[in-house]
Write a protein that holds these residues in place. Structure first.
Motif, PDB file in Angstrom:
ATOM      1  N   ARG A 173       0.836  -1.183   0.000  1.00 44.12           N
ATOM      2  CA  ARG A 173       0.000   0.000   0.000  1.00 44.12           C
ATOM      3  C   ARG A 173       0.882   1.248   0.000  1.00 44.12           C
ATOM      4  O   ARG A 173       1.913   1.286   0.655  1.00 44.12           O
ATOM      5  CB  ARG A 173      -0.876  -0.030   1.250  1.00 44.12           C
ATOM      6  N   ASP A 174       0.468   2.250  -0.767  1.00 43.55           N
ATOM      7  CA  ASP A 174       1.149   3.535  -0.724  1.00 43.55           C
ATOM      8  C   ASP A 174       0.110   4.628  -0.502  1.00 43.55           C
ATOM      9  O   ASP A 174      -1.039   4.323  -0.167  1.00 43.55           O
ATOM     10  CB  ASP A 174       1.999   3.765  -1.980  1.00 43.55           C
ATOM     11  N   ASP A 175       0.460   5.867  -0.718  1.00 46.96           N
ATOM     12  CA  ASP A 175      -0.451   6.971  -0.406  1.00 46.96           C
ATOM     13  C   ASP A 175      -1.668   7.049  -1.322  1.00 46.96           C
ATOM     14  O   ASP A 175      -2.640   7.741  -1.001  1.00 46.96           O
ATOM     15  CB  ASP A 175       0.295   8.304  -0.400  1.00 46.96           C
ATOM     16  N   THR A 176      -1.678   6.345  -2.444  1.00 52.50           N
ATOM     17  CA  THR A 176      -2.822   6.396  -3.360  1.00 52.50           C
ATOM     18  C   THR A 176      -3.503   5.048  -3.563  1.00 52.50           C
ATOM     19  O   THR A 176      -4.428   4.952  -4.362  1.00 52.50           O
ATOM     20  CB  THR A 176      -2.391   6.940  -4.733  1.00 52.50           C
ATOM     21  N   GLY A 177      -3.048   4.022  -2.897  1.00 55.16           N
ATOM     22  CA  GLY A 177      -3.649   2.702  -3.056  1.00 55.16           C
ATOM     23  C   GLY A 177      -2.604   1.613  -2.972  1.00 55.16           C
ATOM     24  O   GLY A 177      -1.680   1.692  -2.161  1.00 55.16           O
ATOM     25  N   TRP A 178      -2.725   0.621  -3.821  1.00 51.04           N
ATOM     26  CA  TRP A 178      -1.807  -0.532  -3.851  1.00 51.04           C
ATOM     27  C   TRP A 178      -1.001  -0.520  -5.135  1.00 51.04           C
ATOM     28  O   TRP A 178      -1.514  -0.135  -6.196  1.00 51.04           O
ATOM     29  CB  TRP A 178      -2.602  -1.835  -3.759  1.00 51.04           C
ATOM     30  N   SER A 179       0.245  -0.967  -5.049  1.00 53.78           N
ATOM     31  CA  SER A 179       1.079  -1.046  -6.243  1.00 53.78           C
ATOM     32  C   SER A 179       2.043  -2.210  -6.100  1.00 53.78           C
ATOM     33  O   SER A 179       2.340  -2.664  -4.999  1.00 53.78           O
ATOM     34  CB  SER A 179       1.853   0.256  -6.464  1.00 53.78           C
ATOM     35  N   CYS A 180       2.510  -2.686  -7.246  1.00 52.90           N
ATOM     36  CA  CYS A 180       3.501  -3.762  -7.240  1.00 52.90           C
ATOM     37  C   CYS A 180       4.472  -3.589  -8.392  1.00 52.90           C
ATOM     38  O   CYS A 180       4.159  -2.959  -9.396  1.00 52.90           O
ATOM     39  CB  CYS A 180       2.838  -5.135  -7.306  1.00 52.90           C
ATOM     40  N   VAL A 181       5.654  -4.147  -8.186  1.00 46.22           N
ATOM     41  CA  VAL A 181       6.687  -4.211  -9.205  1.00 46.22           C
ATOM     42  C   VAL A 181       7.217  -5.640  -9.171  1.00 46.22           C
ATOM     43  O   VAL A 181       7.591  -6.145  -8.113  1.00 46.22           O
ATOM     44  CB  VAL A 181       7.836  -3.210  -8.920  1.00 46.22           C
ATOM     45  N   VAL A 182       7.244  -6.287 -10.330  1.00 49.58           N
ATOM     46  CA  VAL A 182       7.625  -7.691 -10.419  1.00 49.58           C
ATOM     47  C   VAL A 182       8.529  -7.897 -11.621  1.00 49.58           C
ATOM     48  O   VAL A 182       8.237  -7.394 -12.717  1.00 49.58           O
ATOM     49  CB  VAL A 182       6.376  -8.594 -10.581  1.00 49.58           C
ATOM     50  N   THR A 183       9.594  -8.648 -11.426  1.00 50.92           N
ATOM     51  CA  THR A 183      10.451  -9.069 -12.534  1.00 50.92           C
ATOM     52  C   THR A 183      10.081 -10.503 -12.891  1.00 50.92           C
ATOM     53  O   THR A 183       9.967 -11.357 -12.002  1.00 50.92           O
ATOM     54  CB  THR A 183      11.944  -8.990 -12.160  1.00 50.92           C
ATOM     55  N   VAL A 184       9.901 -10.754 -14.173  1.00 46.90           N
ATOM     56  CA  VAL A 184       9.494 -12.064 -14.656  1.00 46.90           C
ATOM     57  C   VAL A 184      10.606 -12.627 -15.527  1.00 46.90           C
ATOM     58  O   VAL A 184      11.054 -11.965 -16.476  1.00 46.90           O
ATOM     59  CB  VAL A 184       8.184 -11.980 -15.450  1.00 46.90           C
ATOM     60  N   ASP A 185      11.069 -13.835 -15.211  1.00 44.69           N
ATOM     61  CA  ASP A 185      12.087 -14.507 -16.014  1.00 44.69           C
ATOM     62  C   ASP A 185      11.429 -15.053 -17.274  1.00 44.69           C
ATOM     63  O   ASP A 185      10.376 -15.692 -17.224  1.00 44.69           O
ATOM     64  CB  ASP A 185      12.711 -15.668 -15.239  1.00 44.69           C
ATOM     65  N   VAL A 186      12.065 -14.788 -18.426  1.00 49.92           N
ATOM     66  CA  VAL A 186      11.534 -15.290 -19.699  1.00 49.92           C
ATOM     67  C   VAL A 186      12.535 -16.223 -20.350  1.00 49.92           C
ATOM     68  O   VAL A 186      13.680 -16.288 -19.982  1.00 49.92           O
ATOM     69  CB  VAL A 186      11.174 -14.159 -20.667  1.00 49.92           C
TER      70      VAL A 186
END
Length: 151
Positions: free
Chosen positions: A138-151
């Motif tokens: 959660r941050d000041d405006t809602g929810w966020s995520c950052v994800v690295t995906v192996d390809v």
């Protein structure tokens, strides 16, 4: 994820350049919406489903866990089902149940629709979700995520 504020978007996702992998970002006012956006971002890194119509439905249950564990589990489930069933989620609805998640996907059979051109592969199919640099919260405006995906 300042970009969402620049565009005035409360909910969304995007892929960002990352060396030899794919990095996705997602955001929404609520946790479940952010999870759904992360699924959409993952699918869009390798498939164009613009012309696809759902032909199935799947319900997935994820056990209680911390937020990042639920995010990783959900994205891993997308990859697993693509590999084992040949299905892609087109619409994701997530609901919190007893600390875990109940996810309903409206899906398309990726193998069958590829024959009629409804799903086009546009990138490398993901192999796994990386824990390196993973963020979800959660941050000041809602929810966020950052994800690295192996390809």
């Amino acid at each position: 994820m300042r970009d969402r504020h620049d565009r005035g978007m409360d909910r969304g996702h995007r892929a960002v350049p990352h060396t030899a992998d794919v990095r996705i970002e997602a955001w929404a006012p609520e946790r479940e919406g952010c999870l759904a956006e992360a699924v959409a971002a993952l699918v869009e890194t390798f498939a164009d489903t613009t012309d696809a119509t759902p032909d199935g439905e799947t319900t997935v249950g994820l056990p209680a866990g911390d937020d990042t564990g639920l995010l990783v589990g959900l994205l891993d489930e997308v990859i697993f089902r693509l590999e084992t069933e040949g299905t892609l989620p087109l619409v994701t609805e997530a609901q919190t149940v007893d600390g875990g998640l109940r996810v309903r996907w409206r899906t398309v059979d990726a193998d069958a629709v590829e024959l009629v051109g409804a799903v086009e592969l546009v990138g490398a199919v993901p192999k796994a979700v990386s824990l390196h640099g993973l963020r979800f919260g959660r941050d000041d405006t809602g929810w966020s995520c950052v994800v690295t995906v192996d390809v």
